[in-house]
Design a protein around this motif. Structure first.
Motif, short mmCIF file in Angstrom:
data_model
loop_
_atom_site.label_atom_id
_atom_site.label_comp_id
_atom_site.label_asym_id
_atom_site.label_seq_id
_atom_site.Cartn_x
_atom_site.Cartn_y
_atom_site.Cartn_z
N THR A 34 1.06 -1.29 0.00
CA THR A 34 -0.15 0.03 -0.12
C THR A 34 0.97 1.23 0.04
O THR A 34 1.94 1.32 0.39
CB THR A 34 -0.94 0.05 1.34
N ASP A 35 0.26 2.32 -0.54
CA ASP A 35 0.95 3.62 -0.67
C ASP A 35 0.89 4.37 0.77
O ASP A 35 -0.22 4.52 1.18
CB ASP A 35 0.55 4.45 -1.83
N SER A 36 1.83 4.56 1.55
CA SER A 36 1.66 4.98 3.14
C SER A 36 2.27 6.21 2.98
O SER A 36 2.38 7.08 4.26
CB SER A 36 2.46 3.94 4.07
N ALA A 39 -0.61 8.28 4.37
CA ALA A 39 -1.41 7.62 5.32
C ALA A 39 -0.86 7.49 6.81
O ALA A 39 -0.80 6.83 7.32
CB ALA A 39 -1.43 6.12 4.86
N HIS A 44 -4.43 11.88 8.35
CA HIS A 44 -5.68 11.29 8.48
C HIS A 44 -6.50 12.37 9.33
O HIS A 44 -7.53 12.70 8.77
CB HIS A 44 -5.54 9.91 9.31
N ARG A 215 -5.52 5.38 5.18
CA ARG A 215 -5.30 5.70 3.83
C ARG A 215 -6.56 6.46 3.40
O ARG A 215 -7.74 5.95 3.78
CB ARG A 215 -5.34 4.34 2.94
N ASP A 217 -7.42 6.95 0.23
CA ASP A 217 -7.86 6.73 -1.13
C ASP A 217 -8.41 5.40 -1.24
O ASP A 217 -8.84 5.03 -2.30
CB ASP A 217 -6.66 6.72 -2.09
#
Length: 322
Positions: A34-36, A39, A44, A215, A217
């Motif tokens: 996952t692209d963090s 994130a 957030h 995340r 997205d």
């Protein structure tokens, strides 16, 4: 990067049936990337503020909130307004809430929190949704009996929280990542639904830390784990009364959106099907509300529960004393 592991069964070739070996299956961990980059906990929180209409946050820097401020200003659509003291920041957020419907301020632990609390109390009496965010101590310091700066010289970090309990409708002390998403979202929703201030404390070492639940997205994937009955009773004394009448859960979700909404459902019976379903939900169906029903064997439980069930069964079946 998240690791998915568990005790799901493996699929029999050319068959949809579940293969159940003796004892729990030790499955091979699967890795999902996952692209963090965005994130983090701080991003957030910033994203949630923008979502509810907060575009300006009033702040006073302090060493416990500096990293958090970095991540707030990185959020597009969020402007940080520096104030000369915490009380000014609180009253500015109060005015913003009156004008825009909700306001927010960011201060540092205790020395800042106790300074802003008079403005928060005023917002409470005026029924204003105001989100008071405090940069808190390092998560490793909780429970250590250390005396920290920016406190009143006691090793108990609850002094500030105790004061805010009287003038806020919800208090979130975020000092671990596992429930951070839930605590922040609950605080924001409580401020709006109750039209009252809330208190959010963020440990200073967590603001820059990524987590899959942050995340933006993270469309949501709903998992319904279905073992068909009452597992704890099965392990004590099995019988037909432990099997419940199951609904067609995926059919229920399909019926609600009736082909017109953005919903996608899947029912899986083994690890391979689960991995495939998660891949679909995360990629081609990422814009949908995804509902995955996971069918488990009734005995798919921990070794400890199996042992506990047999012991309880033995204890319950002892004959009466003669």
């Amino acid at each position: 990067m998240d690791t998915i592991a568990g005790s799901l069964d493996t699929c029999k070739p050319d068959s949809g049936d579940v293969v159940r070996p003796n004892g729990p299956v030790q499955s091979t961990p699967r890795t999902v990337f996952t692209d963090s980059s965005n994130a983090t906990l701080g991003r957030h929180l910033a994203h949630r503020l923008v979502e509810i209409g907060v575009n300006d946050v009033f702040s006073v820097p302090g060493d416990f909130n500096l990293t958090l401020l970095d991540h707030l200003i990185a959020e597009p659509g969020l402007n940080l307004i520096g104030c000369c003291n915490e009380l000014n920041a609180g009253y500015a957020a109060d005015g913003y809430a009156r004008s825009r419907g909700v306001g927010a301020c960011v201060v540092t632990f205790t020395v800042g929190g106790l300074s802003v609390i008079n403005a928060i109390a005023g917002a409470y009496s005026e029924n204003l949704p105001l989100i008071c965010i405090v940069g808190g101590p390092n998560s490793n310091d909780y429970g250590t009996n250390r005396i920290l700066h920016h406190t009143i010289g006691l090793s108990d970090f609850r002094q500030e929280l105790t004061c805010f309990e009287a003038v806020t409708c919800y208090q979130a002390v975020v000092n671990n990542l596992e429930d951070a998403h839930e605590q922040i979202d609950k605080a924001v929703s409580m401020a709006l639904s109750e039209s009252k201030p809330v208190y959010i404390s963020i440990s200073c070492n967590l603001a820059a830390t990524p987590h899959p639940t942050f995340r933006s997205d993270p469309k949501s994937i709903i998992f319904l784990v279905n073992n068909g009955g009452y597992t704890i009773e099965v392990e004590i004394h099995d019988g037909p009364y432990n099997v419940i009448k199951n609904w067609n859960y995926t059919g229920f979700v399909d019926a609600i959106h009736n082909g017109e909404g953005k919903c996608w459902t899947s029912k899986v019976k083994c690890e391979e099907e689960l991995v495939e379903a998660i891949t679909i939900a995360s990629e081609s169906k990422k814009d949908c509300l995804c509902f995955i029903e996971v069918i488990l064997h009734k005995d798919d439980t921990s070794k400890e529960l199996l042992e506990w069930g047999s012991r309880v069964s033995a204890a319950n079946s002892r004959p009466p004393n003669q």
